[in-house]
Design a protein around this motif. Structure first.
Motif, PDB file in Angstrom:
ATOM      1  N   SER A 120     -26.581   4.640 -29.761  1.00  9.67           N
ATOM      2  CA  SER A 120     -26.754   5.901 -29.032  1.00  9.67           C
ATOM      3  C   SER A 120     -27.106   5.635 -27.574  1.00  9.67           C
ATOM      4  CB  SER A 120     -27.855   6.747 -29.679  1.00  9.67           C
ATOM      5  OG  SER A 120     -27.507   7.110 -31.000  1.00  9.67           O
ATOM      6  N   ALA A 121     -27.949   4.623 -27.338  1.00 11.46           N
ATOM      7  CA  ALA A 121     -28.352   4.301 -25.974  1.00 11.46           C
ATOM      8  C   ALA A 121     -27.154   3.880 -25.137  1.00 11.46           C
ATOM      9  CB  ALA A 121     -29.397   3.187 -25.994  1.00 11.46           C
ATOM     10  N   ALA A 122     -26.240   3.124 -25.743  1.00  9.11           N
ATOM     11  CA  ALA A 122     -25.072   2.642 -25.000  1.00  9.11           C
ATOM     12  C   ALA A 122     -24.104   3.774 -24.666  1.00  9.11           C
ATOM     13  CB  ALA A 122     -24.354   1.571 -25.820  1.00  9.11           C
ATOM     14  N   VAL A 123     -23.924   4.692 -25.614  1.00  4.82           N
ATOM     15  CA  VAL A 123     -22.928   5.753 -25.436  1.00  4.82           C
ATOM     16  C   VAL A 123     -23.485   6.939 -24.647  1.00  4.82           C
ATOM     17  CG1 VAL A 123     -21.439   7.406 -26.662  1.00  4.82           C
ATOM     18  CG2 VAL A 123     -21.717   5.074 -27.527  1.00  4.82           C
ATOM     19  N   SER A 124     -24.784   7.161 -24.711  1.00  3.89           N
ATOM     20  CA  SER A 124     -25.364   8.336 -24.060  1.00  3.89           C
ATOM     21  C   SER A 124     -25.106   8.356 -22.557  1.00  3.89           C
ATOM     22  CB  SER A 124     -26.878   8.404 -24.321  1.00  3.89           C
ATOM     23  OG  SER A 124     -27.528   7.275 -23.781  1.00  3.89           O
ATOM     24  N   MET A 125     -25.041   7.178 -21.930  1.00  8.03           N
ATOM     25  CA  MET A 125     -24.794   7.115 -20.497  1.00  8.03           C
ATOM     26  C   MET A 125     -23.401   7.640 -20.164  1.00  8.03           C
ATOM     27  SD  MET A 125     -26.558   3.498 -19.429  1.00  8.03           S
ATOM     28  CE  MET A 125     -26.168   3.759 -17.711  1.00  8.03           C
ATOM     29  N   ASP A 126     -22.421   7.326 -21.015  1.00  4.16           N
ATOM     30  CA  ASP A 126     -21.057   7.821 -20.783  1.00  4.16           C
ATOM     31  C   ASP A 126     -20.991   9.337 -20.894  1.00  4.16           C
ATOM     32  OD1 ASP A 126     -20.053   5.245 -20.485  1.00  4.16           O
ATOM     33  OD2 ASP A 126     -19.726   5.007 -22.631  1.00  4.16           O
ATOM     34  N   LEU A 127     -21.877   9.898 -21.698  1.00  4.99           N
ATOM     35  CA  LEU A 127     -21.876  11.345 -21.927  1.00  4.99           C
ATOM     36  C   LEU A 127     -22.766  12.093 -20.944  1.00  4.99           C
ATOM     37  CD1 LEU A 127     -22.056  11.247 -25.812  1.00  4.99           C
ATOM     38  CD2 LEU A 127     -20.212  12.273 -24.497  1.00  4.99           C
ATOM     39  N   GLY A 128     -23.516  11.366 -20.130  1.00  4.45           N
ATOM     40  CA  GLY A 128     -24.407  12.033 -19.186  1.00  4.45           C
ATOM     41  C   GLY A 128     -25.650  12.579 -19.843  1.00  4.45           C
ATOM     42  N   HIS A 129     -26.062  11.950 -20.991  1.00 10.19           N
ATOM     43  CA  HIS A 129     -27.261  12.397 -21.699  1.00 10.19           C
ATOM     44  C   HIS A 129     -28.471  11.588 -21.254  1.00 10.19           C
ATOM     45  CE1 HIS A 129     -25.663  15.317 -24.416  1.00 10.19           C
ATOM     46  NE2 HIS A 129     -24.865  14.481 -25.036  1.00 10.19           N
ATOM     47  N   GLN A 188     -23.251  19.355 -13.190  1.00 10.93           N
ATOM     48  CA  GLN A 188     -23.652  18.563 -14.338  1.00 10.93           C
ATOM     49  C   GLN A 188     -24.849  19.220 -14.997  1.00 10.93           C
ATOM     50  OE1 GLN A 188     -23.867  14.232 -13.713  1.00 10.93           O
ATOM     51  NE2 GLN A 188     -22.823  14.494 -11.747  1.00 10.93           N
ATOM     52  N   LYS A 189     -25.017  18.992 -16.265  1.00 12.30           N
ATOM     53  CA  LYS A 189     -26.105  19.617 -17.006  1.00 12.30           C
ATOM     54  C   LYS A 189     -27.453  19.263 -16.391  1.00 12.30           C
ATOM     55  CE  LYS A 189     -27.722  20.384 -21.735  1.00 12.30           C
ATOM     56  NZ  LYS A 189     -27.534  20.032 -23.168  1.00 12.30           N
ATOM     57  N   ASN A 190     -28.320  20.282 -16.310  1.00 14.99           N
ATOM     58  CA  ASN A 190     -29.680  20.122 -15.795  1.00 14.99           C
ATOM     59  C   ASN A 190     -29.714  19.636 -14.343  1.00 14.99           C
ATOM     60  OD1 ASN A 190     -30.746  20.879 -18.313  1.00 14.99           O
ATOM     61  ND2 ASN A 190     -30.695  18.766 -19.049  1.00 14.99           N
ATOM     62  N   GLY A 191     -28.610  19.846 -13.618  1.00 15.09           N
ATOM     63  CA  GLY A 191     -28.593  19.476 -12.216  1.00 15.09           C
ATOM     64  C   GLY A 191     -28.522  17.980 -11.955  1.00 15.09           C
ATOM     65  N   TYR A 192     -28.122  17.173 -12.959  1.00 14.49           N
ATOM     66  CA  TYR A 192     -28.022  15.730 -12.768  1.00 14.49           C
ATOM     67  C   TYR A 192     -26.995  15.413 -11.681  1.00 14.49           C
ATOM     68  CZ  TYR A 192     -30.382  15.338 -17.321  1.00 14.49           C
ATOM     69  OH  TYR A 192     -31.261  15.444 -18.355  1.00 14.49           O
ATOM     70  N   ARG A 193     -27.139  14.233 -11.063  1.00 12.45           N
ATOM     71  CA  ARG A 193     -26.191  13.776 -10.048  1.00 12.45           C
ATOM     72  C   ARG A 193     -25.665  12.400 -10.445  1.00 12.45           C
ATOM     73  NH1 ARG A 193     -23.710  16.999  -7.312  1.00 12.45           N
ATOM     74  NH2 ARG A 193     -23.514  15.605  -5.520  1.00 12.45           N
ATOM     75  N   ASP A 194     -25.237  12.269 -11.681  1.00 11.98           N
ATOM     76  CA  ASP A 194     -24.731  11.000 -12.189  1.00 11.98           C
ATOM     77  C   ASP A 194     -23.343  10.707 -11.628  1.00 11.98           C
ATOM     78  OD1 ASP A 194     -26.999  10.666 -13.710  1.00 11.98           O
ATOM     79  OD2 ASP A 194     -26.131  11.571 -15.505  1.00 11.98           O
ATOM     80  N   SER A 195     -23.060   9.423 -11.458  1.00  4.35           N
ATOM     81  CA  SER A 195     -21.755   8.980 -10.979  1.00  4.35           C
ATOM     82  C   SER A 195     -20.960   8.426 -12.157  1.00  4.35           C
ATOM     83  CB  SER A 195     -21.920   7.906  -9.900  1.00  4.35           C
ATOM     84  OG  SER A 195     -20.662   7.444  -9.451  1.00  4.35           O
ATOM     85  N   PHE A 196     -19.688   8.774 -12.222  1.00  4.96           N
ATOM     86  CA  PHE A 196     -18.809   8.306 -13.289  1.00  4.96           C
ATOM     87  C   PHE A 196     -17.559   7.682 -12.668  1.00  4.96           C
ATOM     88  CE2 PHE A 196     -21.176  11.936 -14.842  1.00  4.96           C
ATOM     89  CZ  PHE A 196     -21.619  11.538 -16.091  1.00  4.96           C
ATOM     90  N   TYR A 197     -16.992   6.741 -13.376  1.00  5.60           N
ATOM     91  CA  TYR A 197     -15.735   6.145 -12.917  1.00  5.60           C
ATOM     92  C   TYR A 197     -14.564   6.863 -13.582  1.00  5.60           C
ATOM     93  CZ  TYR A 197     -17.739   2.191 -10.412  1.00  5.60           C
ATOM     94  OH  TYR A 197     -18.414   1.409  -9.496  1.00  5.60           O
TER      95      TYR A 197
END
Length: 417
Positions: free
Chosen positions: A384-393, A274-283
């Protein structure tokens, strides 16, 4: 002039960079083939970036490869310098860098990158790419100056003009920082490259494109590669993931044990890359998860058996090459989709990222309409705040331009139904 260009091209491979990977670190081994010696500044810089700055391997690679391209240029210029050759001097050392040398490197690199096969001869795209390299080179030179006995960077009285401080902040290494003082730190960056407009634009795929590419893959690829490419496209279309993120999926993430953890929302997944080494979880939705699992257990499994490869059909990267069974490279993914889009007659530079742009626009439109129907805040910031999470931003600014354009389109359709 033609002879100079030809000689520079011939000498582009006089420096080879190999890599040693340990856990989440990358270490370079740079070797000068002509002079048969290790280029220690590059080796030491990779150690510094990995061990002290704790950068992820891809960031380390980007830094080192940029500096390596500059080192190749210095080697070529040394051999074209008659006075230097007459004195029997070798390649320019990094501390012999000057504004003139960096400027000439920039201009030569602008032209080389622009002429690359996948650049579409886009002058401004090439300049933006070269700017990234120049930032890495300036940062390296400042680091190298702190290790050497000579001072060559600073005021206009010194060979290399730059206001970079001796101690470069950690956040500036390997990051794209374009603050107001950027041109004082990196004076020789290409200017007026259309960067801001580029960031807010980029071809967004359509449903028609998706159907066209689906047909293209089925007609022009083997069964395995067609199904593999279509699955990659489906993931990009449904989740909006980056190329590297999609390509980092592993079979173990879809094991029987993991399937037992699936909910009505789908299968929770933490992609490795993931970008910048993030460890986000997605469904991953149940339907898309089923497609991936079917691909692993059926199509991928059969290919491995038919080719008699000594690799696991239940472990390792999901997407492998049909040629040798090795993990599909990120560059291969880009090439596959660039060619497919080109065959479909899409605008130049359309590629796998076009589905991420499509996903962004689709999500922004859905979020905007839903908020209007519920009487909620429809400001650009809120959407933008709502959608940014889906994009991993992490930064809302990353998609603000998309949100602005989306609101404009919706308003336009409302005025002209």
């Amino acid at each position: 002039m033609q002879d100079d260009t030809r000689e520079r091209e011939i000498l582009r491979d006089d420096l080879v960079v190999g890599w040693e990977y340990r856990e989440k670190s990358a270490y370079a081994v740079a070797y000068d083939i002509v002079n048969r010696k290790i280029i220690w500044p590059l080796v030491d810089f990779s150690i510094y970036l990995s061990d002290e700055r704790m950068l992820d391997p891809k960031s380390v690679e980007a830094n080192i490869l940029a500096v390596a391209s500059y080192r190749r240029f210095l080697a070529a210029e040394s051999r074209l310098d008659a006075a230097r050759v007459k004195k029997g001097l070798g390649c320019f050392d990094f501390e012999e860098s000057t504004d003139d040398l960096i400027r000439r490197f920039r201009d030569a690199e602008n032209e080389r990158v622009r002429k690359k096969i996948n650049s579409n001869n886009d002058k401004y795209a090439a300049q933006r790419s070269v700017n990234e390299k120049l930032v890495y080179i300036y940062l390296f030179l400042k680091w190298w100056e702190s290790k050497s006995s000579s001072r060559f960077m600073g005021s206009s009285a010194l060979p290399v003009t730059s206001t970079l401080r001796d101690s470069v902040p950690e956040s500036k290494i390997g990051r794209r920082r374009w603050g107001g003082d950027v041109y004082s730190k990196y004076p020789l960056l290409n200017r007026h490259t259309g960067r801001n407009s580029k960031q807010s634009r980029g071809y967004a795929a359509t449903e028609k494109d998706r159907k066209t590419l689906n047909t293209f893959f089925l007609k022009n690829c083997t069964e395995y590669t067609a199904i593999r490419n279509i699955l990659i496209m489906d993931i990009a279309n449904e989740l909006g993931w980056r190329r590297e993120t999609i390509n980092s999926l592993r079979c173990e993430q879809f094991s029987d044990e993991r399937q037992n953890e699936m909910t009505h929302r789908g299968l929770a997944c933490v992609p490795e890359d993931q970008k910048n080494g993030y460890r986000d979880s997605f469904y991953i939705s149940p339907s898309l998860s089923a497609k991936i699992i079917s691909f692993i257990r059926d199509v991928r499994h059969r290919l491995i058996q038919e080719m008699n490869w000594k690799i696991s059909s239940e472990w390792g990267r999901v997407f492998i090459s049909a040629r040798d069974g090795k993990p599909l490279t990120d560059k291969a993914v880009s090439k596959i989709f660039s060619q497919a889009f080109a065959s479909a007659g899409a605008p130049r530079r359309a590629g796998i990222k076009s589905f991420r742009n499509k996903f962004t626009n689709d999500q922004l439109r859905k979020e905007t309409i839903a908020r209007r129907e519920q009487g909620l805040d429809t400001s650009t910031t809120s959407i933008s705040a709502a959608v940014s999470m889906d994009l991993g931003h992490r930064s809302l600014e990353s998609i603000k331009s998309y949100a602005d354009a989306n609101l404009t389109r919706i308003a336009s359709r409302k005025r002209n139904p």
